[in-house]
Design a protein around this motif. Structure first.
Motif, PDB file in Angstrom:
ATOM      1  N   ARG A   1       3.030   2.907   9.473  1.00 38.25           N
ATOM      2  CA  ARG A   1       3.998   3.972   9.638  1.00 38.25           C
ATOM      3  C   ARG A   1       3.344   5.127  10.367  1.00 38.25           C
ATOM      4  O   ARG A   1       2.129   5.321  10.313  1.00 38.25           O
ATOM      5  CB  ARG A   1       4.542   4.424   8.283  1.00 38.25           C
ATOM      6  N   ALA A   2       4.140   5.898  11.092  1.00 34.47           N
ATOM      7  CA  ALA A   2       3.608   6.971  11.915  1.00 34.47           C
ATOM      8  C   ALA A   2       3.199   8.151  11.053  1.00 34.47           C
ATOM      9  O   ALA A   2       3.899   8.522  10.112  1.00 34.47           O
ATOM     10  CB  ALA A   2       4.646   7.413  12.939  1.00 34.47           C
ATOM     11  N   PRO A   3       2.048   8.780  11.345  1.00 29.91           N
ATOM     12  CA  PRO A   3       1.605   9.914  10.544  1.00 29.91           C
ATOM     13  C   PRO A   3       2.229  11.211  11.018  1.00 29.91           C
ATOM     14  O   PRO A   3       2.589  11.368  12.185  1.00 29.91           O
ATOM     15  CB  PRO A   3       0.092   9.933  10.800  1.00 29.91           C
ATOM     16  N   ASP A   4       2.358  12.170  10.119  1.00 26.55           N
ATOM     17  CA  ASP A   4       2.617  13.538  10.527  1.00 26.55           C
ATOM     18  C   ASP A   4       1.316  14.088  11.087  1.00 26.55           C
ATOM     19  O   ASP A   4       0.227  13.672  10.705  1.00 26.55           O
ATOM     20  CB  ASP A   4       3.066  14.388   9.332  1.00 26.55           C
ATOM     21  N   ASP A   5       1.416  15.071  11.991  1.00 24.66           N
ATOM     22  CA  ASP A   5       0.210  15.599  12.629  1.00 24.66           C
ATOM     23  C   ASP A   5      -0.802  16.109  11.608  1.00 24.66           C
ATOM     24  O   ASP A   5      -2.013  15.965  11.792  1.00 24.66           O
ATOM     25  CB  ASP A   5       0.589  16.730  13.593  1.00 24.66           C
TER      26      ASP A   5
ATOM     27  N   SER B   1       0.810  -1.219   0.000  1.00 25.23           N
ATOM     28  CA  SER B   1       0.000   0.000   0.000  1.00 25.23           C
ATOM     29  C   SER B   1       0.841   1.266   0.000  1.00 25.23           C
ATOM     30  O   SER B   1       0.327   2.352  -0.307  1.00 25.23           O
ATOM     31  CB  SER B   1      -0.942   0.007   1.207  1.00 25.23           C
ATOM     32  N   ASP B   2       2.121   1.158   0.349  1.00 24.43           N
ATOM     33  CA  ASP B   2       2.983   2.334   0.347  1.00 24.43           C
ATOM     34  C   ASP B   2       3.606   2.588  -1.026  1.00 24.43           C
ATOM     35  O   ASP B   2       4.346   3.555  -1.203  1.00 24.43           O
ATOM     36  CB  ASP B   2       4.080   2.202   1.403  1.00 24.43           C
ATOM     37  N   LEU B   3       3.312   1.722  -1.995  1.00 24.40           N
ATOM     38  CA  LEU B   3       3.820   1.874  -3.353  1.00 24.40           C
ATOM     39  C   LEU B   3       2.794   2.585  -4.228  1.00 24.40           C
ATOM     40  O   LEU B   3       1.606   2.631  -3.899  1.00 24.40           O
ATOM     41  CB  LEU B   3       4.139   0.502  -3.952  1.00 24.40           C
ATOM     42  N   PRO B   4       3.209   3.137  -5.367  1.00 27.98           N
ATOM     43  CA  PRO B   4       2.243   3.710  -6.312  1.00 27.98           C
ATOM     44  C   PRO B   4       1.223   2.660  -6.742  1.00 27.98           C
ATOM     45  O   PRO B   4       1.498   1.457  -6.704  1.00 27.98           O
ATOM     46  CB  PRO B   4       3.127   4.148  -7.492  1.00 27.98           C
TER      47      PRO B   4
END
Length: 290
Positions: free
Chosen positions: A148-152, A105-108
């Motif tokens: 993976r951790a999100p940015d705020d 899911s982190d790929l195009p």
């Protein structure tokens, strides 16, 4: 009894229920999950995330999961969760897992489709079900061990949610058996009340017409679980809050009750808390009384 993922999810959708999918990186979690499922007389999914290899290797926990599944009185799926590497996916299949998740899911989009198609081709030829993911389910800063951790500024950003039309194209191109979708859940502990786009779940299901999967399933309100299930969710991944329930039970025992103790006593306390939490999750997901 050991069963495939596709068959239990199809039945779950027919009953407007969801199957609890418990990550079980130790023997106590395996045993507690099986005991809870047997007492509730409900199917269950035992799963091991590739990212939990630091807790216990797949080659150690996999045969244990399969053995307990085969001996269980209820249907049990043995599933690889968040399989990123080709090697882990093939290892799970060789160990006798009845289902695997290919997480690209982190790929195009096109790369996600290509990798998923490859795994579907191999797995289906061997009678193994396949889950894939489209969109991004982030990990909170208080753990969860996956994603993976999100940015705020990304929390609540619907641009990272699963697009219904894109989901239809993805499913048609890959022939996956179920699809993990992003609609506002988070792996780990919620720092604030989640904002779930439950209408999006219904829109995705109407487009793909295959069972949908909720990742980051811990900590959601019972009413939101029910709406998500009604709208198309048939598998709910659940780990963090059961893990915390066991830890809190041990902490309370050591703080307020234990003077001297033995390890097996602590194991029994942790298992009791795990089983209670698993039982409640199974009941909520299957629309049973709690």
């Amino acid at each position: 009894m050991l069963v495939g993922l596709k068959e239990v999810l199809v039945q779950a959708r027919a009953n407007k229920q969801a199957i609890a999918a418990f990550n079980v990186p130790n023997l106590e979690m395996v045993r507690a999950a099986i005991q809870a499922a047997e007492e509730a007389n409900k199917p269950v999914i035992l799963q091991h995330a590739e990212g939990h290899g630091s807790l216990i290797p797949l080659e150690e926990i996999g045969p244990i999961m399969r053995q307990y599944a085969e001996r269980s009185r209820v249907p049990v799926v043995v599933h690889l969760d968040h399989g990123k590497s080709f090697e882990a996916l093939m290892q799970a299949i060789k160990l006798g897992f009845t289902s695997v998740m290919i997480d690209a899911s982190d790929l195009p989009f096109d790369e996600n489709v290509a990798r998923t198609k490859e795994i579907v081709r191999i797995a289906h030829s061997l009678g193994v079900s396949v889950e894939a993911e489209l969109g991004h389910v982030f990990t909170s800063s208080l753990g969860g061990g996956e994603g993976r951790a999100p940015d705020d500024d990304q929390i609540g950003d619907t641009e990272i949610y699963t697009n219904p039309k894109q989901a239809k194209a993805f499913v048609e191109a890959t022939d996956v058996d179920c699809l993990a979708v992003a609609f506002g859940t988070v792996h780990g502990i919620y720092l604030k009340e989640p904002r779930l786009d439950l209408t999006r779940v219904r829109e995705i299901y109407q487009e793909v017409n295959i069972p949908l999967v909720m990742h980051g399933g811990s900590g959601v309100a019972a009413a939101d679980y029910q709406t998500a299930i009604e709208n198309g969710i048939a598998k709910i991944n659940y780990y963090t809050y059961a893990n915390k329930a066991a830890a809190n039970a041990l902490k309370e025992h050591v703080t307020y009750e234990a003077q001297d103790g033995f390890f097996e006593e602590y194991v029994a306390i942790a298992m009791k808390a795990l089983k209670m939490d698993y039982t409640q999750a199974i009941q909520v997901f299957s629309n049973s009384s709690v």
